[in-house]
Scaffold this motif. Structure first.
Motif, PDB file in Angstrom:
ATOM      1  N   TYR A 149      -7.119  62.653 -51.504  1.00 46.20           N
ATOM      2  CA  TYR A 149      -8.583  62.755 -51.400  1.00 46.20           C
ATOM      3  C   TYR A 149      -8.982  64.211 -51.583  1.00 46.20           C
ATOM      4  O   TYR A 149      -8.615  65.073 -50.785  1.00 46.20           O
TER       5      TYR A 149
ATOM      6  N   ASP B 249     -14.389  67.263 -49.337  1.00 45.82           N
ATOM      7  CA  ASP B 249     -14.674  66.911 -47.950  1.00 45.82           C
ATOM      8  C   ASP B 249     -15.492  65.621 -47.881  1.00 45.82           C
ATOM      9  O   ASP B 249     -16.114  65.208 -48.855  1.00 45.82           O
ATOM     10  N   PHE B 250     -15.472  64.998 -46.696  1.00 50.02           N
ATOM     11  CA  PHE B 250     -16.245  63.787 -46.429  1.00 50.02           C
ATOM     12  C   PHE B 250     -17.385  64.159 -45.495  1.00 50.02           C
ATOM     13  O   PHE B 250     -17.150  64.697 -44.407  1.00 50.02           O
ATOM     14  N   HIS B 251     -18.628  63.887 -45.918  1.00 48.74           N
ATOM     15  CA  HIS B 251     -19.811  64.264 -45.154  1.00 48.74           C
ATOM     16  C   HIS B 251     -20.483  63.024 -44.586  1.00 48.74           C
ATOM     17  O   HIS B 251     -20.814  62.097 -45.330  1.00 48.74           O
TER      18      HIS B 251
ATOM     19  N   ILE C  58     -10.293  57.369 -44.971  1.00 48.57           N
ATOM     20  CA  ILE C  58     -10.449  58.610 -45.738  1.00 48.57           C
ATOM     21  C   ILE C  58      -9.554  59.699 -45.159  1.00 48.57           C
ATOM     22  O   ILE C  58      -8.925  60.469 -45.895  1.00 48.57           O
TER      23      ILE C  58
ATOM     24  N   TYR D 130     -11.971  55.055 -52.086  1.00 50.61           N
ATOM     25  CA  TYR D 130     -12.415  56.011 -51.066  1.00 50.61           C
ATOM     26  C   TYR D 130     -12.639  57.386 -51.666  1.00 50.61           C
ATOM     27  O   TYR D 130     -13.512  58.142 -51.229  1.00 50.61           O
ATOM     28  N   GLU D 131     -11.867  57.711 -52.688  1.00 49.67           N
ATOM     29  CA  GLU D 131     -11.981  59.018 -53.344  1.00 49.67           C
ATOM     30  C   GLU D 131     -13.323  59.187 -54.048  1.00 49.67           C
ATOM     31  O   GLU D 131     -13.687  60.290 -54.440  1.00 49.67           O
TER      32      GLU D 131
ATOM     33  N   GLN E 204     -19.536  58.450 -58.505  1.00 49.27           N
ATOM     34  CA  GLN E 204     -19.572  58.787 -57.075  1.00 49.27           C
ATOM     35  C   GLN E 204     -20.604  57.927 -56.349  1.00 49.27           C
ATOM     36  O   GLN E 204     -21.567  57.448 -56.949  1.00 49.27           O
TER      37      GLN E 204
ATOM     38  N   ILE F 100     -13.760  66.602 -42.512  1.00 50.05           N
ATOM     39  CA  ILE F 100     -14.754  65.546 -42.277  1.00 50.05           C
ATOM     40  C   ILE F 100     -15.864  66.148 -41.432  1.00 50.05           C
ATOM     41  O   ILE F 100     -15.602  66.702 -40.359  1.00 50.05           O
TER      42      ILE F 100
ATOM     43  N   ILE G 184     -16.153  58.286 -52.508  1.00 46.37           N
ATOM     44  CA  ILE G 184     -17.165  58.358 -51.435  1.00 46.37           C
ATOM     45  C   ILE G 184     -16.996  59.667 -50.675  1.00 46.37           C
ATOM     46  O   ILE G 184     -16.017  59.855 -49.951  1.00 46.37           O
ATOM     47  N   HIS G 185     -17.954  60.584 -50.852  1.00 44.18           N
ATOM     48  CA  HIS G 185     -17.943  61.859 -50.124  1.00 44.18           C
ATOM     49  C   HIS G 185     -19.171  62.012 -49.237  1.00 44.18           C
ATOM     50  O   HIS G 185     -19.302  63.011 -48.523  1.00 44.18           O
ATOM     51  N   HIS G 186     -20.067  61.013 -49.302  1.00 47.64           N
ATOM     52  CA  HIS G 186     -21.320  61.096 -48.551  1.00 47.64           C
ATOM     53  C   HIS G 186     -21.643  59.741 -47.932  1.00 47.64           C
ATOM     54  O   HIS G 186     -21.704  58.732 -48.636  1.00 47.64           O
TER      55      HIS G 186
END
Length: 269
Positions: free
Chosen positions: A89, A92-94, A80, A54-55, A31, A125, A57-59
């Motif tokens: 995906y 969540d994306f933060h 994303i 992209y999967e 990650q 998101i 990257i969550h931060h």
């Protein structure tokens, strides 16, 4: 155990055309904690080149509102969001930034993205405001954000404790301010801007733009007891010799390890 790594996406200042604007990510296991996204969709090619999905990257932390750090964020949201909608995906994306930047990012997304993507903000998101001195647990590290006391746009940096116990600090893209000493001093890794060589200061005028030279950044790192210094956010007129020349200048003033990465390099932390 997987080694933590620094993925260098871009190394240039705002005005470069021969490399990408400075942005990067810390990799832990599989990650990434991404920091800034440069000034456009060049980030998409770089992620592809470096086999970053992209999967993974969550931060994403956005340091400030300048074009060369912010506009790539809209592309990250778009790509994303596409994957969220097609089911590829998970989670969540933060996106983290200082409180004044939340509405700016939201507005850029609202004005430039299709509604189906923009509607994911606040759902999957998240735009999260961070405050001076606040610590969040991101991936497997405590990350403390701090105001770098910029003379231009409000800007935050951060310091984080890596899984290996070392401390990595991003001081933003302006010269260090003594008010940040408790965050920067004694860092195992310091990521610092170096607009140009000291000998080229008349040509590039770093001080007028409130930037440092390689000499300045190296003297700072020496004074603050830093172990490893990464120099970037530079001009791009000397790319062919930049690594060699910036490293040589830095070593005159700093006795730790010096890194002057090129775009798409990976450093072991």
């Amino acid at each position: 155990m997987h080694m933590e790594q620094l993925y260098v996406f871009g190394t240039g200042n705002a005005a470069v055309t021969h490399c990408y604007n400075t942005c990067f990510a810390i990799k832990q296991d599989d990650q990434f904690f991404m920091v800034d996204a440069g000034g456009g969709n060049g980030i998409l090619r770089i992620l592809e080149d470096m086999n970053v999905r992209y999967e993974q990257i969550h931060h994403l932390f956005v340091t400030h509102e300048h074009t060369d750090h912010l506009l790539g964020v809209v592309w990250m949201v778009r790509f994303i969001a596409t994957r969220i909608l097609n089911g590829s995906y998970e989670g969540d994306f933060h996106i983290y930034c200082h409180e004044d930047l939340v509405s700016t990012i939201d507005t850029f997304c609202r004005l430039t993205l299709q509604g189906k993507f923009y509607r994911l903000i606040g759902d999957r998101i998240h735009l999260t405001a961070v405050h001076d001195g606040e610590t969040l647990h991101i991936l497997e590290s405590d990350v403390t954000f701090f105001d770098i006391h910029s003379t231009k746009a409000k800007q935050y940096g951060f310091t984080m404790t890596l899984k290996n116990g070392k401390r990595l600090t991003c001081a933003g893209d302006e010269p260090y301010n003594d008010l940040c000493e408790k965050y920067v001093a004694g860092s195992d890794w310091l990521l610092h801007e170096a607009f140009c060589l000291y000998e080229d200061r008349e040509r590039f005028k770093p001080y007028e733009k409130h930037h440092s030279t390689a000499k300045d950044a190296s003297e700072l790192a020496e004074r603050l007891g830093v172990a490893n210094l990464v120099l970037w956010h530079t001009e791009d007129k000397t790319l062919a010799t930049r690594k060699e020349l910036y490293t040589a200048e830095a070593r005159k003033y700093f006795h730790g390890n010096v890194y002057v990465p090129n775009d798409e390099e990976i450093l072991d932390l």
